[in-house]
Scaffold this motif. Structure first.
Motif, PDB file in Angstrom:
ATOM      1  N   UNK A  17      -1.033   1.352   4.901  1.00 20.97           N
ATOM      2  CA  UNK A  17      -0.754   1.454   3.554  1.00 20.97           C
ATOM      3  C   UNK A  17       0.037   2.449   3.214  1.00 20.97           C
ATOM      4  N   UNK A  18      -0.682   3.737   3.704  1.00 16.09           N
ATOM      5  CA  UNK A  18      -0.158   5.114   3.404  1.00 16.09           C
ATOM      6  C   UNK A  18       1.355   5.259   4.058  1.00 16.09           C
ATOM      7  N   UNK A  19       1.646   4.485   5.201  1.00 19.83           N
ATOM      8  CA  UNK A  19       2.965   4.649   5.732  1.00 19.83           C
ATOM      9  C   UNK A  19       3.961   3.831   4.906  1.00 19.83           C
ATOM     10  N   UNK A  20       3.672   2.954   4.213  1.00 17.09           N
ATOM     11  CA  UNK A  20       4.554   2.224   3.419  1.00 17.09           C
ATOM     12  C   UNK A  20       4.789   2.802   1.979  1.00 17.09           C
ATOM     13  N   UNK A  21       4.081   4.059   1.766  1.00 15.99           N
ATOM     14  CA  UNK A  21       4.353   4.452   0.410  1.00 15.99           C
ATOM     15  C   UNK A  21       2.989   4.369  -0.454  1.00 15.99           C
ATOM     16  N   UNK A  22       2.148   3.682  -0.271  1.00 19.34           N
ATOM     17  CA  UNK A  22       0.978   3.399  -0.924  1.00 19.34           C
ATOM     18  C   UNK A  22      -0.015   4.537  -0.981  1.00 19.34           C
ATOM     19  N   UNK A  23      -0.918   4.548  -2.118  1.00 20.48           N
ATOM     20  CA  UNK A  23      -1.839   5.532  -2.153  1.00 20.48           C
ATOM     21  C   UNK A  23      -3.277   4.855  -2.008  1.00 20.48           C
ATOM     22  N   UNK A  24      -3.992   5.757  -1.639  1.00 17.44           N
ATOM     23  CA  UNK A  24      -5.427   5.370  -1.214  1.00 17.44           C
ATOM     24  C   UNK A  24      -6.328   6.202  -1.870  1.00 17.44           C
ATOM     25  N   UNK A  35     -12.647   2.345  -0.502  1.00 16.51           N
ATOM     26  CA  UNK A  35     -11.359   2.791  -0.912  1.00 16.51           C
ATOM     27  C   UNK A  35     -10.744   1.711  -1.488  1.00 16.51           C
ATOM     28  N   UNK A  36      -9.672   2.202  -2.559  1.00 21.26           N
ATOM     29  CA  UNK A  36      -8.873   1.242  -3.253  1.00 21.26           C
ATOM     30  C   UNK A  36      -7.495   1.475  -2.721  1.00 21.26           C
ATOM     31  N   UNK A  37      -6.634   0.390  -2.417  1.00 24.39           N
ATOM     32  CA  UNK A  37      -5.448   0.673  -1.902  1.00 24.39           C
ATOM     33  C   UNK A  37      -4.479   0.341  -3.250  1.00 24.39           C
ATOM     34  N   UNK A  38      -3.688   1.384  -3.699  1.00 30.99           N
ATOM     35  CA  UNK A  38      -2.977   1.584  -4.753  1.00 30.99           C
ATOM     36  C   UNK A  38      -1.545   1.441  -4.597  1.00 30.99           C
ATOM     37  N   UNK A  39      -0.972   0.747  -5.421  1.00 27.51           N
ATOM     38  CA  UNK A  39       0.524   0.573  -5.293  1.00 27.51           C
ATOM     39  C   UNK A  39       1.175   2.053  -5.600  1.00 27.51           C
ATOM     40  N   UNK A  41       4.370   2.185  -6.886  1.00 26.32           N
ATOM     41  CA  UNK A  41       5.228   2.079  -8.091  1.00 26.32           C
ATOM     42  C   UNK A  41       4.572   1.589  -9.518  1.00 26.32           C
ATOM     43  N   UNK A  42       3.107   1.745  -9.586  1.00 23.65           N
ATOM     44  CA  UNK A  42       2.693   1.344 -10.825  1.00 23.65           C
ATOM     45  C   UNK A  42       1.138   1.700 -10.894  1.00 23.65           C
ATOM     46  N   UNK A  43       0.597   2.200  -9.783  1.00 22.10           N
ATOM     47  CA  UNK A  43      -0.836   2.607  -9.699  1.00 22.10           C
ATOM     48  C   UNK A  43      -1.729   1.375  -9.653  1.00 22.10           C
ATOM     49  N   UNK A  44      -1.332   0.332  -9.530  1.00 15.94           N
ATOM     50  CA  UNK A  44      -2.110  -1.118  -9.505  1.00 15.94           C
ATOM     51  C   UNK A  44      -2.997  -1.238  -8.365  1.00 15.94           C
ATOM     52  N   UNK A  45      -4.370  -1.330  -8.607  1.00 15.96           N
ATOM     53  CA  UNK A  45      -5.467  -1.493  -7.301  1.00 15.96           C
ATOM     54  C   UNK A  45      -4.742  -2.913  -6.644  1.00 15.96           C
ATOM     55  N   UNK A  46      -4.424  -2.856  -5.458  1.00 15.51           N
ATOM     56  CA  UNK A  46      -4.315  -4.252  -4.742  1.00 15.51           C
ATOM     57  C   UNK A  46      -5.292  -4.803  -3.904  1.00 15.51           C
ATOM     58  N   UNK A  47      -6.217  -3.686  -3.390  1.00 18.49           N
ATOM     59  CA  UNK A  47      -7.154  -4.354  -2.401  1.00 18.49           C
ATOM     60  C   UNK A  47      -8.298  -3.335  -2.365  1.00 18.49           C
ATOM     61  N   UNK A  48      -9.545  -3.474  -2.218  1.00 17.88           N
ATOM     62  CA  UNK A  48     -10.736  -2.731  -1.878  1.00 17.88           C
ATOM     63  C   UNK A  48     -11.173  -2.859  -0.394  1.00 17.88           C
TER      64      UNK A  48
END
Length: 62
Positions: A17-24, A35-39, A41-48
């Protein structure tokens, strides 16, 4: 010299997730760690992810 061990499945998912640019974001230190996986480009939570994996906790703290 010992071989490095493979990361847990949860840590591997976070690293991808981090390698693809996402935030944790760590939401709870548990156990389990949540942990929440955050996009990126918009800070949307995609998964926990709720995990007791020690390597994931160490990565987040490191």
């Amino acid at each position: 010299m010992t071989e490095p061990s493979e990361p847990s499945d949860d840590l591997a998912a976070v690293l991808r997730w981090q390698a693809s640019g996402g935030e944790v974001r760590a939401l709870a230190w548990g156990p389990p760690v949540i942990v929440a996986l955050i996009t990126c480009d918009g800070g949307q939570e995609m998964q926990r992810i709720a995990s007791a994996a020690a390597d994931l906790a160490a990565h987040l703290r490191g």
